[in-house]
Design a protein around this motif. Sequence first.
Motif, short mmCIF file in Angstrom:
data_model
loop_
_atom_site.label_atom_id
_atom_site.label_comp_id
_atom_site.label_asym_id
_atom_site.label_seq_id
_atom_site.Cartn_x
_atom_site.Cartn_y
_atom_site.Cartn_z
N VAL A 162 0.88 -1.17 0.00
CA VAL A 162 0.00 0.00 0.00
C VAL A 162 0.91 1.21 0.00
N TYR A 163 1.22 1.71 -1.16
CA TYR A 163 2.12 2.87 -1.20
C TYR A 163 1.89 3.70 -2.45
N PHE A 164 0.99 3.24 -3.34
CA PHE A 164 0.81 3.90 -4.63
C PHE A 164 -0.68 3.85 -4.95
N GLU A 165 -1.36 4.97 -4.69
CA GLU A 165 -2.82 4.98 -4.72
C GLU A 165 -3.45 4.43 -6.01
N PRO A 166 -2.90 4.75 -7.19
CA PRO A 166 -3.56 4.22 -8.41
C PRO A 166 -3.58 2.70 -8.46
N LEU A 172 -6.64 -4.73 -4.61
CA LEU A 172 -7.86 -5.26 -4.00
C LEU A 172 -8.49 -6.33 -4.88
N GLN A 173 -8.47 -6.10 -6.19
CA GLN A 173 -9.05 -7.09 -7.09
C GLN A 173 -8.30 -8.42 -6.98
N THR A 174 -6.97 -8.34 -6.96
CA THR A 174 -6.17 -9.58 -6.85
C THR A 174 -6.45 -10.29 -5.52
N LEU A 175 -6.56 -9.52 -4.45
CA LEU A 175 -6.85 -10.14 -3.15
C LEU A 175 -8.23 -10.80 -3.17
N LYS A 176 -9.20 -10.11 -3.80
CA LYS A 176 -10.55 -10.71 -3.91
C LYS A 176 -10.47 -12.00 -4.71
N ASP A 177 -9.77 -11.96 -5.84
CA ASP A 177 -9.66 -13.16 -6.68
C ASP A 177 -9.05 -14.32 -5.88
N LEU A 178 -8.02 -13.99 -5.09
CA LEU A 178 -7.34 -15.06 -4.34
C LEU A 178 -8.22 -15.63 -3.23
N ARG A 196 -2.54 9.96 3.94
CA ARG A 196 -3.90 9.78 4.46
C ARG A 196 -4.63 8.70 3.68
N ALA A 197 -4.40 8.67 2.35
CA ALA A 197 -5.12 7.72 1.48
C ALA A 197 -4.84 6.26 1.84
N ASP A 198 -3.73 5.99 2.51
CA ASP A 198 -3.39 4.59 2.80
C ASP A 198 -4.46 3.93 3.67
N MET A 199 -5.07 4.71 4.58
CA MET A 199 -6.09 4.11 5.44
C MET A 199 -7.39 3.86 4.67
N GLN A 200 -7.56 4.56 3.55
CA GLN A 200 -8.71 4.30 2.68
C GLN A 200 -8.67 2.87 2.18
N VAL A 204 -11.73 0.12 2.54
CA VAL A 204 -12.33 -0.64 1.45
C VAL A 204 -12.11 -2.14 1.70
N ALA A 205 -10.94 -2.50 2.18
CA ALA A 205 -10.66 -3.92 2.47
C ALA A 205 -11.65 -4.45 3.51
N LYS A 206 -12.01 -3.61 4.50
CA LYS A 206 -12.93 -4.07 5.56
C LYS A 206 -14.32 -4.37 4.99
#
Length: 248
Positions: A162-166, A172-178, A196-200, A204-206
């Motif tokens: 989690v270090y590059f917002e784009p 997230l898609q890859t984690l969902k697929d896995l 600040r965006a890192d906590m976003q 979303v993960a939650k």
Amino acid sequence: MPSSVSPPSSPPLDPVAVSEDLTPLPVAKVKGDTDITFDGQLRSPLKLHEDVRTGCGGQTWPAGMVLGKHLLRYHRQDLEGARILELGAGGGLVGLGVAAECGVHDKLLISDQIPMLGLIKHNIQLNGLKSRAASLELNWGDPLPQVVLDKKPNVIIAAECVYFEPAFPLLLQTLKDLLELNSDAVVYFCFKKRRRADMQFVKVAKKAFAVDELFDEDRPVFSRQSLFLFSFRNKIHRANPKAASKKA
Ligand SMILES: C[S@@+](CC[C@H](N)C(=O)[O-])C[C@H]1O[C@@H](n2cnc3c(N)ncnc32)[C@H](O)[C@@H]1O
């Protein structure tokens, strides 16, 4: 995302490129070998060649050190029989530490984008781990590679991804697929909050996964450095682990 569109590549290690930094990115090292023991968790040190010329993953990042130590300290036994996939592995710090120490039965897949694969292969060889680990191209957001579909990993490792917002939606898609591929799987996830965006990402993960903060006796130390350590699981698994096992 269609595979004809190039995925966003790692950002440069340029503080000017990150205007909203709360804590700076690590200072780029040029190249060289480092010995790593994860604070004594490894019986013999892992040799890690670092070289940032092919991307920012070419050097060790703080979350990789925290996650490697955590896995070896608290999950050593579960990892032995696990089918493990590392995402955004950089030079392979965490996965190679696990492969070196845990006597994994199944070859650990250490994945990243193409520019990092040479360094991963080099580090596998440097540590004599060819029989326990293999490099793999895996671009977040793309369909999962066949070898991953076949293996159905039950442990996924991701440090400092989690270090590059784009790239957040792609990851997230890859984690969902896995977690859909194997609803029994667990993701061990560690990152350092820099913007600040890192906590976003966590918010979303939650929504998508069952997210837990993991116990670690070092938490008071690493949380002062804005490092977060979580597990993600499929919500079906949380609601009914037996049903999830049948589905996997
Ligand atoms: C900050 S580095 C972390 C490296 C290592 N896990 C560690 O903790 O030291 C992030 C890694 O994610 C990889 N990465 C970035 N975007 C990616 C994408 N779209 N698909 C796959 N890997 C990506 C980068 O190449 C880089 O190696």
